[in-house]
Design a protein around this motif. Structure first.
Motif, PDB file in Angstrom:
ATOM      1  N   ALA A 254      -3.624 -15.030 -11.191  1.00  0.00           N
ATOM      2  CA  ALA A 254      -3.791 -13.587 -11.336  1.00  0.00           C
ATOM      3  C   ALA A 254      -2.596 -12.977 -12.062  1.00  0.00           C
ATOM      4  O   ALA A 254      -2.734 -12.037 -12.830  1.00  0.00           O
ATOM      5  N   ARG A 255      -1.391 -13.518 -11.819  1.00  0.00           N
ATOM      6  CA  ARG A 255      -0.210 -12.983 -12.496  1.00  0.00           C
ATOM      7  C   ARG A 255      -0.335 -13.141 -14.004  1.00  0.00           C
ATOM      8  O   ARG A 255       0.010 -12.263 -14.772  1.00  0.00           O
ATOM      9  N   ARG A 256      -0.877 -14.301 -14.399  1.00  0.00           N
ATOM     10  CA  ARG A 256      -1.067 -14.555 -15.823  1.00  0.00           C
ATOM     11  C   ARG A 256      -2.056 -13.541 -16.396  1.00  0.00           C
ATOM     12  O   ARG A 256      -1.841 -12.960 -17.437  1.00  0.00           O
ATOM     13  N   ASP A 257      -3.150 -13.305 -15.661  1.00  0.00           N
ATOM     14  CA  ASP A 257      -4.153 -12.343 -16.122  1.00  0.00           C
ATOM     15  C   ASP A 257      -3.582 -10.933 -16.185  1.00  0.00           C
ATOM     16  O   ASP A 257      -3.893 -10.166 -17.083  1.00  0.00           O
ATOM     17  N   LEU A 258      -2.745 -10.576 -15.199  1.00  0.00           N
ATOM     18  CA  LEU A 258      -2.232  -9.204 -15.123  1.00  0.00           C
ATOM     19  C   LEU A 258      -1.348  -8.874 -16.316  1.00  0.00           C
ATOM     20  O   LEU A 258      -1.335  -7.749 -16.790  1.00  0.00           O
ATOM     21  N   LYS A 259      -0.610  -9.890 -16.783  1.00  0.00           N
ATOM     22  CA  LYS A 259       0.249  -9.659 -17.949  1.00  0.00           C
ATOM     23  C   LYS A 259      -0.599  -9.219 -19.122  1.00  0.00           C
ATOM     24  O   LYS A 259      -0.224  -8.363 -19.901  1.00  0.00           O
ATOM     25  N   ALA A 260      -1.781  -9.824 -19.255  1.00  0.00           N
ATOM     26  CA  ALA A 260      -2.665  -9.481 -20.358  1.00  0.00           C
ATOM     27  C   ALA A 260      -3.307  -8.107 -20.164  1.00  0.00           C
ATOM     28  O   ALA A 260      -3.514  -7.368 -21.107  1.00  0.00           O
ATOM     29  N   ARG A 261      -3.617  -7.778 -18.890  1.00  0.00           N
ATOM     30  CA  ARG A 261      -4.366  -6.530 -18.684  1.00  0.00           C
ATOM     31  C   ARG A 261      -4.037  -5.970 -17.296  1.00  0.00           C
ATOM     32  O   ARG A 261      -4.717  -6.283 -16.322  1.00  0.00           O
TER      33      ARG A 261
ATOM     34  N   HIS B  72      -3.789  -3.631 -14.039  1.00  0.00           N
ATOM     35  CA  HIS B  72      -4.673  -2.612 -13.461  1.00  0.00           C
ATOM     36  C   HIS B  72      -3.925  -1.853 -12.365  1.00  0.00           C
ATOM     37  O   HIS B  72      -2.965  -2.350 -11.796  1.00  0.00           O
ATOM     38  N   PRO B  73      -4.377  -0.599 -12.064  1.00  0.00           N
ATOM     39  CA  PRO B  73      -3.600   0.270 -11.180  1.00  0.00           C
ATOM     40  C   PRO B  73      -3.519  -0.281  -9.752  1.00  0.00           C
ATOM     41  O   PRO B  73      -4.438  -0.935  -9.280  1.00  0.00           O
TER      42      PRO B  73
ATOM     43  N   GLY C 290      -3.624  -9.983  -5.248  1.00  0.00           N
ATOM     44  CA  GLY C 290      -3.853  -9.758  -3.812  1.00  0.00           C
ATOM     45  C   GLY C 290      -5.316  -9.763  -3.455  1.00  0.00           C
ATOM     46  O   GLY C 290      -5.712 -10.268  -2.399  1.00  0.00           O
ATOM     47  N   LEU C 291      -6.133  -9.239  -4.359  1.00  0.00           N
ATOM     48  CA  LEU C 291      -7.561  -9.167  -4.071  1.00  0.00           C
ATOM     49  C   LEU C 291      -8.161 -10.568  -3.929  1.00  0.00           C
ATOM     50  O   LEU C 291      -8.937 -10.838  -3.018  1.00  0.00           O
ATOM     51  N   VAL C 292      -7.772 -11.463  -4.833  1.00  0.00           N
ATOM     52  CA  VAL C 292      -8.299 -12.828  -4.775  1.00  0.00           C
ATOM     53  C   VAL C 292      -7.764 -13.524  -3.526  1.00  0.00           C
ATOM     54  O   VAL C 292      -8.509 -14.217  -2.813  1.00  0.00           O
ATOM     55  N   ILE C 293      -6.469 -13.311  -3.239  1.00  0.00           N
ATOM     56  CA  ILE C 293      -5.880 -13.919  -2.041  1.00  0.00           C
ATOM     57  C   ILE C 293      -6.580 -13.379  -0.802  1.00  0.00           C
ATOM     58  O   ILE C 293      -6.881 -14.135   0.138  1.00  0.00           O
TER      59      ILE C 293
ATOM     60  N   GLU D  82     -16.771  -6.793  -5.670  1.00  0.00           N
ATOM     61  CA  GLU D  82     -15.533  -6.031  -5.583  1.00  0.00           C
ATOM     62  C   GLU D  82     -14.500  -6.555  -6.585  1.00  0.00           C
ATOM     63  O   GLU D  82     -13.868  -5.794  -7.319  1.00  0.00           O
ATOM     64  N   MET D  83     -14.332  -7.879  -6.636  1.00  0.00           N
ATOM     65  CA  MET D  83     -13.333  -8.473  -7.537  1.00  0.00           C
ATOM     66  C   MET D  83     -13.698  -8.210  -8.992  1.00  0.00           C
ATOM     67  O   MET D  83     -12.845  -7.846  -9.800  1.00  0.00           O
ATOM     68  N   ILE D  84     -14.998  -8.415  -9.325  1.00  0.00           N
ATOM     69  CA  ILE D  84     -15.426  -8.225 -10.711  1.00  0.00           C
ATOM     70  C   ILE D  84     -15.190  -6.771 -11.126  1.00  0.00           C
ATOM     71  O   ILE D  84     -14.674  -6.488 -12.207  1.00  0.00           O
ATOM     72  N   GLN D  85     -15.537  -5.850 -10.229  1.00  0.00           N
ATOM     73  CA  GLN D  85     -15.405  -4.425 -10.532  1.00  0.00           C
ATOM     74  C   GLN D  85     -13.945  -4.070 -10.801  1.00  0.00           C
ATOM     75  O   GLN D  85     -13.645  -3.197 -11.604  1.00  0.00           O
ATOM     76  N   ARG D  86     -13.024  -4.726 -10.116  1.00  0.00           N
ATOM     77  CA  ARG D  86     -11.606  -4.416 -10.305  1.00  0.00           C
ATOM     78  C   ARG D  86     -10.946  -5.311 -11.342  1.00  0.00           C
ATOM     79  O   ARG D  86      -9.724  -5.456 -11.349  1.00  0.00           O
TER      80      ARG D  86
END
Lengths: 438, 162
Positions: free
Chosen positions: A198-205, A207-208, A97-100, A130-134
């Motif tokens: 982002a979904r692919r990244d989220l599977k790996a790591r 975040h809240p 969502g953040l990237v979108i 903001e994106m990098i921090q999250r």
């Protein structure tokens, strides 16, 4: 020397002069005056200052500085931050969502601003940290801003489309509306890609997920709404034929300056200096190139180079789609080195008759050209948006930004192919709103 | 030499502020014209005034644009040059820019002087004299030429701070 030989010599000399690093405006004057002095009639140089001043003494050209002022006023204000904060909160629960949110924010900002680097800078300076921090991958974060920024010249108002309209004598209003649907389509395609990545990244790591109240979600958009109101009013006045583009630009700039004071309390002298400094720098840069390009195209047509080049292209009698492909490849290469302004002013006088004779719609081609030149803005060596990203995120290497922008470049090239098969994407809306033809 | 460079830099800023005022004047005048016409009146001087003001702003903004490297160029090759060659290239570019600006200043001044002598006016109802309009080009580009002289003379340590 034959016209063809002069044309080839001109091409070589122009490239050499431009690549020397001489500012484009001075380079064009130098080449134009040089060729007029060597190949022109003895009194060909007498009209040099007249040609420049006559070109600039045009009410239609006022649209350029005034739309730049409008964009600069909104850019310096906190409007970019507000758009961004609200979209981020609204989309907090969507994967990626953040990237979108960043891509949508670029799209919305593009609707009040006609320049790509300005759009990338306004959203990027808040969005990238903001994106990098999250925990978004730096490549995805910077690539999204780099590509999102290019929407600035596709979604109206657009400095590129204004110039294209002036050079090809097509309606600026029509061109603006023609850019809307392709702009929205690119926002959607970019967002889908961001979601998948982002979904692919989220599977790996993972975040809240954060939660926000409704008030937190919309307060920024409420503050920005009047600016979007200006744009809707601009659209209405322009497409309804109530006012010319220049008048609309003046009204828009006037209202934007008032709103920036009323809503964001922009009183600091430093802020006003920033608004006007950016306006004067960018307007001068573009307008001086326009004056110089007038001299350049006067020289080209006096020496019959324009006509010879156009005739040569026509006499090849290529299949029109092969021709289009060649033109696009050429523009892509040119776009990697030259800013859109210079390309439109130097190349469109030759291409316009060729496109017309091959039955291509000039409004449609304007949109095609804009997307094509957008690619040049995010590819090396002279991608303006890459420089902007280097400014907002100095620790991220350019190679990472590039890697991140490549998928977006792919989407844009793919969309250009779609636009060839479905020209209605660009031409349907202007015809529906303003009637057929012009 | 330092004080010459500093003076030229100050002139560039003053011109940029003047240019900002002129652009604002154009915005106000055109906005006024649209309202005035909407009330059923006819406009006759506003468009020409706005065009004059904007073109003047563009040329007055040029020295500041040159000072802050705002006149874009393709400075690609010089990136790959060794430092000394890069410096020589930058000097050559500044000299060429200076020559082009001087040429346009001289030509523009000729045009403005001719318009002044013949009393040339525009063909509108308002009929303002044309020489002040033409004079903005030699004025702005003359100062831009001066700015390039300052860039050539600028002590090298300061040059990075632009």
């Amino acid at each position: 020397m034959s016209e063809g030989a002069i044309g080839l010599l001109l091409l070589v000399v122009t490239l050499a002069v431009l690549f020397s690093g001489l500012p484009i405006a001075w380079g064009l004057v130098l080449v134009a005056v040089g060729f007029l002095a060597v190949f022109g009639s003895p009194n060909a140089l007498a009209v040099v200052p007249h040609t420049v001043m006559d070109e600039l003494a045009s009410f239609a050209l006022l649209t350029i500085p005034l739309f730049i002022l409008l964009g600069a006023a909104i850019g310096v204000s906190a409007a970019g931050r507000d758009i961004y904060a609200s979209l981020h909160r609204l989309l907090a629960r969507v994967p990626g969502g953040l990237v979108i949110a960043n891509i949508l924010a670029c799209g919305m900002f593009a609707a009040v601003c006609g320049s790509s680097p300005a759009t990338a800078a306004a959203i990027g300076k808040i969005g990238v940290p903001e994106m990098i921090q999250r925990g978004v991958r730096p490549a995805l974060a910077t690539g999204a801003i780099c590509a999102g920024g290019t929407l600035g010249i596709l979604i109206p108002p657009s400095i590129t489309l204004i110039l294209y309209g002036l050079v090809t004598e097509t309606s600026i209003g029509r061109l603006f509306i023609a850019g809307v649907l392709p702009g929205v389509a690119l926002v959607v395609l970019f967002s889908i890609y961001a979601w998948l990545a982002a979904r692919r990244d989220l599977k790996a790591r993972p975040h809240p997920v954060e939660r926000f109240t409704l008030r937190e979600k919309v307060e920024g958009l409420v503050r920005v709404a009047p600016f979007l109101g200006i744009i809707v009013a601009i659209g209405y006045a322009m497409y309804g034929g109530l006012a010319t583009p220049s008048e609309v630009a003046a009204l828009g700039a006037f209202l934007a300056l008032i709103l920036v004071i009323a809503i964001y309390r922009t009183w600091r002298l430093g802020d006003w200096w920033a608004i006007y400094r950016d306006t004067i720098r960018e307007s001068t840069m573009i307008m001086v190139i326009i004056g110089a390009a007038a001299l350049f195209s006067y020289m080209m047509s006096l020496l019959y180079v324009t006509q010879t080049a156009a005739d040569a292209l026509v006499s090849l009698s290529l299949n029109r789609w092969v021709l289009l492909l060649l033109i696009n490849v050429f523009l892509l290469i040119a776009g990697c080195f030259l800013p859109p302004v210079a390309i439109i002013l130097m190349i469109m006088p030759i291409l316009t008759p060729v496109l017309e004779r091959n039955g291509f719609d000039l409004i449609w081609f304007g949109v095609m050209l804009t997307i094509n030149l957008e690619v040049g803005l995010i590819t090396p060596p002279v991608g303006l948006n890459l420089y902007v990203l280097r400014g907002v995120a100095p620790d991220i290497p350019v190679s990472t930004v590039l890697k991140g922008s490549l998928p977006f470049v792919g989407i844009m090239l793919g969309f250009m192919v779609v636009l060839c098969f479905v020209p209605g994407f660009a031409t349907w809306l202007p015809t529906a709103l303003m009637g057929p033809g012009q | 030499m330092r004080s010459f460079v500093r003076t030229v830099d100050t002139i560039a800023i003053v011109c940029a502020v003047l240019a900002a005022a002129l652009v604002t004047a154009a915005v106000l005048v055109v906005t006024w014209m649209v309202l005035w016409r909407a009330l059923g009146n006819s406009a006759y001087w506003e468009i020409e005034f706005a065009v004059y003001a904007t073109v003047a702003a563009i040329f007055l903004g040029s020295p500041y644009c040159a000072r802050t490297n705002g006149h874009v160029g393709v400075d690609l090759l010089s990136e790959y040059l060794p430092p000394r060659a890069k410096l020589a290239m930058a000097m050559a570019v500044a000299v060429l820019s200076l020559i082009v600006c001087l040429y346009l200043t001289v030509e523009g001044a000729g045009l403005a002087l001719k318009a002044w002598h013949t009393g040339e006016t525009t063909e509108s109802l308002w009929r303002p004299a044309k020489w002040p309009f033409y004079a903005t080009m030699p004025l702005g580009l003359g100062l831009t030429a001066l700015q390039y002289v300052a860039e050539l003379l600028r002590p090298r340590a300061d040059a990075e701070g632009a």
